[in-house]
Design an enzyme around this catalytic site. Structure first.
Site, short mmCIF file in Angstrom:
data_model
loop_
_atom_site.label_atom_id
_atom_site.label_comp_id
_atom_site.label_asym_id
_atom_site.label_seq_id
_atom_site.Cartn_x
_atom_site.Cartn_y
_atom_site.Cartn_z
N LEU A 128 -37.06 -33.04 -45.73
CA LEU A 128 -36.37 -31.84 -44.71
C LEU A 128 -35.00 -32.13 -44.47
O LEU A 128 -34.33 -31.45 -43.55
CB LEU A 128 -37.24 -31.94 -43.48
CG LEU A 128 -38.77 -31.48 -43.69
CD1 LEU A 128 -39.80 -31.73 -42.25
CD2 LEU A 128 -39.05 -30.29 -44.22
N CYS A 129 -34.50 -32.90 -45.08
CA CYS A 129 -32.93 -33.09 -45.12
C CYS A 129 -32.08 -31.82 -45.84
O CYS A 129 -32.56 -31.53 -46.79
CB CYS A 129 -32.30 -34.27 -45.86
SG CYS A 129 -32.34 -35.80 -44.76
N HIS A 130 -31.08 -31.43 -45.08
CA HIS A 130 -30.33 -30.46 -45.80
C HIS A 130 -29.36 -30.99 -46.83
O HIS A 130 -28.82 -32.08 -46.73
CB HIS A 130 -29.46 -29.62 -44.59
CG HIS A 130 -30.01 -28.93 -43.53
ND1 HIS A 130 -30.57 -29.46 -42.65
CD2 HIS A 130 -30.40 -27.69 -43.51
CE1 HIS A 130 -31.26 -28.54 -41.90
NE2 HIS A 130 -31.12 -27.34 -42.53
N MET B 19 -28.72 -39.71 -42.27
CA MET B 19 -29.69 -39.94 -43.45
C MET B 19 -28.89 -40.35 -44.59
O MET B 19 -29.43 -41.28 -45.40
CB MET B 19 -30.72 -38.78 -43.55
CG MET B 19 -31.52 -38.44 -42.48
SD MET B 19 -32.61 -39.92 -41.83
CE MET B 19 -33.60 -40.34 -43.33
N GLU B 20 -27.92 -39.79 -44.66
CA GLU B 20 -26.95 -40.09 -46.12
C GLU B 20 -26.31 -41.44 -45.80
O GLU B 20 -26.40 -42.29 -46.84
CB GLU B 20 -25.77 -38.88 -46.28
CG GLU B 20 -26.34 -37.67 -46.57
CD GLU B 20 -26.94 -36.77 -45.60
OE1 GLU B 20 -27.71 -35.94 -45.87
OE2 GLU B 20 -26.96 -37.02 -44.41
N ASP C 249 -32.96 -55.06 -57.80
CA ASP C 249 -33.08 -54.93 -59.18
C ASP C 249 -32.43 -55.68 -59.89
O ASP C 249 -32.88 -56.08 -61.01
CB ASP C 249 -32.81 -53.22 -59.34
CG ASP C 249 -33.29 -52.97 -60.75
OD1 ASP C 249 -34.39 -53.40 -61.20
OD2 ASP C 249 -32.40 -52.59 -61.44
#
Length: 169
Positions: free
Chosen positions: A83-85, A123-124, A138
């Site tokens: 739901l992030c733009h 969020m970014e 990793d």
């Protein structure tokens, strides 16, 4: 499933009046300069940290590659979080600090994201931190499968209607 009506006074903006998930409409919001800063840590064996610091990890420059991965992660946040733009980021930084001797062998990642737009970049910044730390994992897992990613959190956000917020220490 309950027959009761949803709580329409909920502070959770990603649900409509019927309780269905939706992308928030930001069309009427003013574009402002927005900044978010996040942090996180990856703990590891001292020998793994020594590999990172010496630049002798088999896969190459661990922190350099993790920095690029974090930036790329920030740019791809809307592909990962439903739901992030999608945002036009104006700046993303990803920095690392190796904790000094005598502390738990760790690398701390701090990322910031900026935009001029109608919605924030929290969020970014958080995605940049997670992807950078996952990249360290990793690249070093052959030497240390027991690494632990921890303490990922938002430190600060600026801009928008809610203004400036700083996490409590």
């Amino acid at each position: 499933m309950s027959d009761s009506l949803p709580n329409t006074s909920s502070p959770l903006t990603h649900f409509d009046a019927q309780g269905q998930a939706h992308m928030v409409d930001v069309g009427a919001k003013a574009s402002t300069h927005r900044v978010a800063v996040a942090t996180g840590r990856i703990q590891m064996l001292a020998s793994t940290l020594a590999l990172i610091q010496s630049g002798t990890a088999k896969k190459g420059d661990v922190l350099g590659i993790a920095r690029i991965a974090g930036i790329q992660g920030a740019k791809r946040t809307s592909d990962l979080i439903p739901l992030c733009h999608p945002l036009a980021l104006t700046r993303v930084t990803v920095d690392f600090v190796v904790l000094p001797d005598g502390q738990t062998p760790s690398v701390v990642c701090k990322a910031s994201a900026e935009t001029v737009g109608q919605t924030g970049v929290e969020m970014e910044a958080l995605t940049a931190v997670q992807v950078a730390l996952l990249t360290i994992y990793d690249m070093c897992k052959a030497a240390d499968r027991g690494m632990t990613i921890t303490d990922v959190k938002l430190l600060e956000k600026q801009g928008g209607r809610s203004g400036h917020w700083v996490a409590e220490k």
